[in-house]
Enzyme design. Structure first.
Site, PDB file in Angstrom:
ATOM      1  N   LYS A   6      28.728  43.279 -55.554  1.00 21.41           N
ATOM      2  CA  LYS A   6      28.846  42.571 -56.840  1.00 21.41           C
ATOM      3  C   LYS A   6      27.588  41.774 -57.099  1.00 21.41           C
ATOM      4  CE  LYS A   6      31.519  41.264 -60.305  1.00 21.41           C
ATOM      5  NZ  LYS A   6      30.436  41.587 -61.251  1.00 21.41           N
ATOM      6  N   LYS A  54      22.405  43.374 -56.429  1.00 27.17           N
ATOM      7  CA  LYS A  54      21.690  42.836 -57.597  1.00 27.17           C
ATOM      8  C   LYS A  54      20.819  43.952 -58.151  1.00 27.17           C
ATOM      9  CE  LYS A  54      21.164  38.661 -59.539  1.00 27.17           C
ATOM     10  NZ  LYS A  54      21.987  37.450 -59.407  1.00 27.17           N
TER      11      LYS A  54
HETATM   12  N1  NAI Z   1      24.303  34.156 -65.759  1.00 26.59           N
HETATM   13  C1  NAI Z   1      25.021  33.878 -64.677  1.00 26.59           C
HETATM   14  O1  NAI Z   1      26.268  33.941 -64.693  1.00 26.59           O
HETATM   15  C2  NAI Z   1      24.360  33.446 -63.411  1.00 26.59           C
HETATM   16  C3  NAI Z   1      23.004  33.154 -63.350  1.00 26.59           C
HETATM   17  N2  NAI Z   1      22.466  32.642 -62.206  1.00 26.59           N
HETATM   18  C4  NAI Z   1      21.056  32.301 -62.123  1.00 26.59           C
HETATM   19  O2  NAI Z   1      20.756  31.276 -63.073  1.00 26.59           O
HETATM   20  C5  NAI Z   1      19.400  31.416 -63.519  1.00 26.59           C
HETATM   21  C6  NAI Z   1      19.394  31.491 -65.046  1.00 26.59           C
HETATM   22  O3  NAI Z   1      20.151  32.628 -65.455  1.00 26.59           O
HETATM   23  P1  NAI Z   1      20.727  32.759 -66.946  1.00 26.59           P
HETATM   24  O4  NAI Z   1      20.945  31.421 -67.521  1.00 26.59           O
HETATM   25  O5  NAI Z   1      21.824  33.729 -66.876  1.00 26.59           O
HETATM   26  O6  NAI Z   1      19.507  33.469 -67.673  1.00 26.59           O
HETATM   27  P2  NAI Z   1      19.145  33.460 -69.240  1.00 26.59           P
HETATM   28  O7  NAI Z   1      18.294  34.637 -69.450  1.00 26.59           O
HETATM   29  O8  NAI Z   1      20.379  33.290 -70.054  1.00 26.59           O
HETATM   30  O9  NAI Z   1      18.281  32.124 -69.395  1.00 26.59           O
HETATM   31  C7  NAI Z   1      17.119  31.900 -68.682  1.00 26.59           C
HETATM   32  C8  NAI Z   1      16.474  30.629 -69.192  1.00 26.59           C
HETATM   33  O10 NAI Z   1      15.335  30.324 -68.399  1.00 26.59           O
HETATM   34  C9  NAI Z   1      14.244  30.077 -69.273  1.00 26.59           C
HETATM   35  N3  NAI Z   1      12.987  30.360 -68.593  1.00 26.59           N
HETATM   36  C10 NAI Z   1      12.459  31.554 -68.251  1.00 26.59           C
HETATM   37  N4  NAI Z   1      11.266  31.359 -67.658  1.00 26.59           N
HETATM   38  C11 NAI Z   1      11.055  30.030 -67.636  1.00 26.59           C
HETATM   39  C12 NAI Z   1      10.023  29.205 -67.156  1.00 26.59           C
HETATM   40  N5  NAI Z   1       8.934  29.730 -66.597  1.00 26.59           N
HETATM   41  N6  NAI Z   1      10.143  27.843 -67.292  1.00 26.59           N
HETATM   42  C13 NAI Z   1      11.240  27.305 -67.876  1.00 26.59           C
HETATM   43  N7  NAI Z   1      12.256  28.040 -68.331  1.00 26.59           N
HETATM   44  C14 NAI Z   1      12.168  29.372 -68.210  1.00 26.59           C
HETATM   45  C15 NAI Z   1      14.497  30.959 -70.471  1.00 26.59           C
HETATM   46  O11 NAI Z   1      13.750  30.546 -71.621  1.00 26.59           O
HETATM   47  C16 NAI Z   1      15.990  30.748 -70.637  1.00 26.59           C
HETATM   48  O12 NAI Z   1      16.238  29.527 -71.314  1.00 26.59           O
HETATM   49  C17 NAI Z   1      18.850  32.653 -62.806  1.00 26.59           C
HETATM   50  O13 NAI Z   1      18.213  32.244 -61.630  1.00 26.59           O
HETATM   51  C18 NAI Z   1      20.110  33.441 -62.475  1.00 26.59           C
HETATM   52  O14 NAI Z   1      19.929  34.308 -61.390  1.00 26.59           O
HETATM   53  C19 NAI Z   1      23.229  32.404 -61.094  1.00 26.59           C
HETATM   54  C20 NAI Z   1      24.562  32.685 -61.094  1.00 26.59           C
HETATM   55  C21 NAI Z   1      25.219  33.309 -62.224  1.00 26.59           C
HETATM   56  O1  AKG Z   2      29.191  37.617 -62.070  1.00 26.61           O
HETATM   57  C1  AKG Z   2      28.621  38.351 -61.277  1.00 26.61           C
HETATM   58  O2  AKG Z   2      29.119  39.328 -60.777  1.00 26.61           O
HETATM   59  C2  AKG Z   2      27.183  38.127 -60.857  1.00 26.61           C
HETATM   60  C3  AKG Z   2      26.643  36.766 -60.979  1.00 26.61           C
HETATM   61  C4  AKG Z   2      25.253  36.718 -60.405  1.00 26.61           C
HETATM   62  O3  AKG Z   2      24.447  37.602 -60.599  1.00 26.61           O
HETATM   63  C5  AKG Z   2      24.913  35.607 -59.557  1.00 26.61           C
HETATM   64  O4  AKG Z   2      25.815  34.858 -59.147  1.00 26.61           O
HETATM   65  O5  AKG Z   2      23.729  35.430 -59.240  1.00 26.61           O
END
Ligand code: NAI
Ligand code: AKG
Length: 358
Positions: free
Chosen positions: A66, A102
């Site tokens: 996952k 991933k």
């Molecule tokens: N979406 C999810 O459910 C989950 C996400 N994550 C982690 O959380 C982090 C963010 O993921 P999401 O919010 O889903 O992605 P997203 O694509 O929705 O948002 C990413 C954000 O980071 C910003 N960003 C990108 N490069 C940047 C930089 N150099 N400096 C400052 N801001 C920057 C973007 O402008 C955007 O606001 C990642 O590391 C991801 O692996 C972890 C667990 C679950």
């Molecule tokens: O919801 C999922 O299965 C994945 C979430 C994820 O990519 C993460 O926790 O980094």
């Protein structure tokens, strides 16, 4: 240190603390399967463009593998390997019956049109459809992907295997997604923060937060922290960074971001250098964007007393050592951001049962 070297190092330290057998340690470091595929699509102007897509399936000892799919220019095999390994540890820490995987495509989604993104996602799915599946490997959104991306994967996968909503999570609600998945990672970040502060005799109310990243995770975390009485004093995303020491009006910022696709230009706060966001004065720092951003270059200048790792592997091992000597408490990613995959599990269970009410 690159992402995989850092993740392997942390795992080896944990394995030693657990007294893990060295053969088991070695086996857990080697991924189950690494997939690398060429994805060529016609752009809207008819020219061809090729991307490289990855899916790393790290371990399935506890259940189907996952983890999310990331669209970002810095996606490479080492990064995806590290992120897949972290998913194995995360699903174990959350105690949900999954392994870890991933995926990602090395591309800049901001430079692609919606139809180009759809073609790319469908081609990627065509290349990996035989290797993912409801009981083998279940993708979800990560950086640069969203419920729409999951809808394309589901549609393309279903052409080969029949209608299979449980093959991806984080889908739109109308296609079998779960209410609350969108907010789940940010909400989990709030719950984890509250639990940590409680252990230190504190609460979220009145604490000053700085958040790097204002996408799915960062914006939901900001909104929920704001509602819980926390003061978000600085925020950044790829467009820029803003600060207000009295606390940013988060609902107004959310409206601005919806309209302008970034925090830049928000009238209710002062613009600051993006590079200074992690070292801004605050009580709690929440990196919610890329990995490796807290490193030996900036660790000494970090003022926060607590770091909540909403992003995956935001803290480099060298920074970990510096911060631990400074007495900074770090809540690790595999706990702090596990709310998303936990709600993904409930979505998958409901899809498998085919049981919908209302
Ligand atoms: N979406 C999810 O459910 C989950 C996400 N994550 C982690 O959380 C982090 C963010 O993921 P999401 O919010 O889903 O992605 P997203 O694509 O929705 O948002 C990413 C954000 O980071 C910003 N960003 C990108 N490069 C940047 C930089 N150099 N400096 C400052 N801001 C920057 C973007 O402008 C955007 O606001 C990642 O590391 C991801 O692996 C972890 C667990 C679950
Ligand atoms: O919801 C999922 O299965 C994945 C979430 C994820 O990519 C993460 O926790 O980094």
């Amino acid at each position: 240190m690159n992402a995989l070297a850092a993740t392997n190092r942390n795992f080896k330290l944990a394995a030693r603390l657990l007294g893990l057998d060295s053969k088991l340690e070695k086996s857990l470091l080697i991924p189950f399967r690494e997939i690398k595929v060429e994805c060529t699509i016609p752009k809207d102007d008819g020219t061809l463009v090729s991307y490289v897509g990855f899916r790393v399936q790290h371990d399935n000892a506890r259940g189907p593998m996952k983890g999310g799919i990331r669209y970002h220019p810095e996606v490479d095999p080492d990064e995806v390997n590290a992120l897949a390994q972290l998913m194995t540890w995360k699903t174990a820490v959350a105690n949900i019956p999954y392994g870890g995987a991933k995926g990602g495509i090395g591309c800049n989604p901001g430079e692609l049109s919606i139809s180009e993104l759809e073609r790319l996602t469908r081609v990627f799915t065509q290349k990996i459809h035989d290797l993912i599946g409801i009981h083998t490997d279940v993708p979800a959104p990560d950086m640069g992907t969203n419920p729409q991306t999951m809808a394309w994967i589901l549609d393309e996968y279903s052409k080969f295997h029949g209608y299979s909503p449980a093959v991806v999570t984080g889908k739109p609600i109308d296609l079998g997604g779960s209410l609350g998945r969108d907010a789940a990672t940010g909400r989990g970040v709030l719950f984890a923060t509250e639990a940590l502060l409680n252990d230190h005799g504190k609460s979220v109310t009145g604490q000053r937060f700085v958040i790097q990243g204002f996408g799915n995770v960062g914006s939901w975390a900001a909104q929920l922290i704001h509602e819980a009485g926390g003061k978000v004093v600085a925020v950044s995303d790829i467009s820029g960074a803003i600060k207000d020491k009295n606390g940013i009006d988060i609902p107004a910022l959310l409206r601005h971001v919806k309209e302008h696709r970034g925090v830049k230009g928000f009238g209710g706060a002062n613009a600051i250098e993006s590079s200074s966001i992690l070292t801004e004065d605050c009580d709690i720092l929440i990196p919610a964007a890329l990995g490796g951003v807290i490193n030996r270059e900036n660790a000494n200048d970090i003022k926060a007393k607590f770091i909540i790792e909403a992003a995956n592997h935001p803290t480099d091992p060298e920074a970990d050592e510096i911060l631990s000597k400074k007495g900074v408490v770090i809540l690790p990613d595999i706990f702090a951001n596990s709310g998303g995959v936990t709600v993904s599990y409930f979505e998958w269970v409901q899809n498998i049962q085919g049981l919908y009410v209302g």
